[in-house]
Design a protein around this motif. Structure first.
Motif, PDB file in Angstrom:
ATOM      1  N   ALA A 121     -45.595 -35.267  75.009  1.00 13.99           N
ATOM      2  CA  ALA A 121     -45.172 -33.934  75.437  1.00 13.99           C
ATOM      3  C   ALA A 121     -43.672 -33.737  75.323  1.00 13.99           C
ATOM      4  CB  ALA A 121     -45.625 -33.678  76.874  1.00 13.99           C
ATOM      5  N   ASP A 122     -42.894 -34.824  75.265  1.00 11.05           N
ATOM      6  CA  ASP A 122     -41.436 -34.671  75.110  1.00 11.05           C
ATOM      7  C   ASP A 122     -40.999 -34.822  73.658  1.00 11.05           C
ATOM      8  OD1 ASP A 122     -41.731 -37.380  74.730  1.00 11.05           O
ATOM      9  OD2 ASP A 122     -40.287 -37.999  76.247  1.00 11.05           O
TER      10      ASP A 122
ATOM     11  N   THR B 188     -47.588 -43.739  60.814  1.00  9.99           N
ATOM     12  CA  THR B 188     -46.629 -43.637  61.912  1.00  9.99           C
ATOM     13  C   THR B 188     -45.220 -43.597  61.347  1.00  9.99           C
ATOM     14  OG1 THR B 188     -46.087 -44.559  64.096  1.00  9.99           O
ATOM     15  CG2 THR B 188     -46.284 -46.118  62.269  1.00  9.99           C
ATOM     16  N   GLY B 189     -44.261 -43.250  62.190  1.00  8.93           N
ATOM     17  CA  GLY B 189     -42.863 -43.176  61.771  1.00  8.93           C
ATOM     18  C   GLY B 189     -41.941 -43.364  62.956  1.00  8.93           C
ATOM     19  N   PRO B 190     -40.630 -43.366  62.742  1.00 12.62           N
ATOM     20  CA  PRO B 190     -39.652 -43.622  63.809  1.00 12.62           C
ATOM     21  C   PRO B 190     -39.242 -42.360  64.557  1.00 12.62           C
ATOM     22  CG  PRO B 190     -38.511 -43.446  61.736  1.00 12.62           C
ATOM     23  CD  PRO B 190     -39.974 -43.240  61.425  1.00 12.62           C
ATOM     24  N   SER B 191     -38.411 -42.561  65.541  1.00 15.25           N
ATOM     25  CA  SER B 191     -37.891 -41.442  66.331  1.00 15.25           C
ATOM     26  C   SER B 191     -36.399 -41.605  66.575  1.00 15.25           C
ATOM     27  CB  SER B 191     -38.602 -41.357  67.687  1.00 15.25           C
ATOM     28  OG  SER B 191     -39.933 -40.937  67.556  1.00 15.25           O
ATOM     29  N   TRP B 192     -35.755 -40.510  66.860  1.00 13.74           N
ATOM     30  CA  TRP B 192     -34.405 -40.510  67.389  1.00 13.74           C
ATOM     31  C   TRP B 192     -34.426 -39.664  68.649  1.00 13.74           C
ATOM     32  CZ3 TRP B 192     -32.300 -35.546  67.332  1.00 13.74           C
ATOM     33  CH2 TRP B 192     -32.851 -34.657  66.407  1.00 13.74           C
TER      34      TRP B 192
ATOM     35  N   VAL C 273     -37.409 -37.341  70.163  1.00 16.49           N
ATOM     36  CA  VAL C 273     -38.050 -37.489  71.466  1.00 16.49           C
ATOM     37  C   VAL C 273     -36.976 -37.569  72.546  1.00 16.49           C
ATOM     38  CG1 VAL C 273     -40.067 -38.661  70.511  1.00 16.49           C
ATOM     39  CG2 VAL C 273     -38.127 -40.011  71.303  1.00 16.49           C
ATOM     40  N   SER C 274     -37.387 -37.437  73.794  1.00 13.95           N
ATOM     41  CA  SER C 274     -36.440 -37.558  74.899  1.00 13.95           C
ATOM     42  C   SER C 274     -36.134 -39.022  75.177  1.00 13.95           C
ATOM     43  CB  SER C 274     -37.018 -36.912  76.165  1.00 13.95           C
ATOM     44  OG  SER C 274     -36.176 -37.154  77.268  1.00 13.95           O
ATOM     45  N   ALA C 275     -34.896 -39.281  75.607  1.00 13.31           N
ATOM     46  CA  ALA C 275     -34.469 -40.630  75.974  1.00 13.31           C
ATOM     47  C   ALA C 275     -34.652 -40.899  77.460  1.00 13.31           C
ATOM     48  CB  ALA C 275     -33.006 -40.827  75.597  1.00 13.31           C
TER      49      ALA C 275
END
Length: 282
Positions: free
Chosen positions: A87-88, A115-119, A202-204
């Motif tokens: 959700a974030d 799948t893949g990465p996030s920042w 995404v949120s940290a």
């Protein structure tokens, strides 16, 4: 090829609106968007239902836990590809289109999962965040386990893959449900494709938690491997967990002090015992 996107949600009123706004404004629209409410006591459902005119559907799962919400969403979906984000997560406008390409343009054939990465969109040093996520989530997991990780904030399975793995996936608490799914896919000989360009912000907020809360979350990493009899991978995960808690502590403190609304820093939040108070959501 029909694409469904599933968003498990528990008390996510602070972020679910922007997550869905990003999903309904894709250049290649998703065929179905499902929010799975997992007993929220806030306005999560109310906010999500405001997007019903854009085709967003809310279903409810009474069994508490992300794995139960995920499973309910996958079971409810009718797409050929079952995307899953948190959700974030705020996907970029090309995410659905790139997801479709990842399944149809693989020179090795159609993968079972992608799948893949996030920042992190709510902190400074975004390039460092992307590097750290690639390293700890994907590269280290592949090194210690011998197979790819699935990242729950940015992943998708084919419908055929879900049918094969559904009854193998563990539902007990204390596991990382995405890593558990990756373990079972590997055991079934189902291939996960990592696509580095399939990136999502995404949120940290987890990184900015208190040290105790962060450890409570991260200890599920080695426990998931240990639960599946992968003792070597569990030992490796514990080593990197402890190293990460020390090496990334300055970064975690920066996240904790950073206010995502205006980019200012507040030293007072460093001493709060409450993760929610010390790390306000944007």
């Amino acid at each position: 090829m029909r694409i469904s996107v599933i968003v498990p949600a528990y008390n996510e009123e602070a972020v679910i609106g922007r997550c869905l706004e990003a999903l309904v404004t894709q250049t290649v629209p998703a065929d179905e968007i499902i929010v799975v409410d997992n007993n929220s006591s806030d306005r999560t459902v109310e906010v999500a239902e405001q997007f019903s005119e854009h085709g967003v559907r809310v279903v409810r799962e009474s069994k508490q836990g992300a794995v139960h919400a995920r499973n309910r969403g996958f079971d409810e979906a009718d797409g050929d590809i079952l995307g899953r984000i948190d959700a974030d997560t705020m996907v970029g406008p090309e995410w659905v289109g790139r997801l479709a390409e990842a399944f149809t343009t693989d020179p090795k054939g159609t993968p079972a999962a992608v799948t893949g990465p996030s920042w992190f969109y709510d902190i400074p040093m975004r390039r460092f965040g992307l590097f750290a996520h690639r390293l700890f989530c994907h590269q280290i997991n592949r090194m210690i386990s011998g197979h790819p990780m699935l990242w729950g904030s940015n992943m998708a399975l084919s419908r055929e893959c879900w049918a094969k793995v559904r009854d193998h996936a563990c539902t007990e608490p204390g596991l990382w449900e995405d890593l558990d799914l990756a373990v079972h896919l590997n055991r079934l000989g189902l291939r996960v494709r990592y696509v580095d360009t399939l990136r999502v912000p995404v949120s940290a907020r987890r990184i900015g938690a208190t040290a105790r809360d962060l450890y409570s979350y991260l200890k599920a990493w080695p426990h998931t491997y240990r639960r599946h009899g992968q003792r070597g991978a569990a030992g490796g995960a514990m080593v990197f967990l402890l190293f990460g808690l020390v090496a990334l502590r300055p970064f975690s403190l920066l996240v904790r002090a950073h206010t995502p609304y205006d980019g200012t820093l507040s030293l007072g939040r460093l001493f709060s015992r409450s993760s929610s108070a010390s790390r306000p959501l944007p």
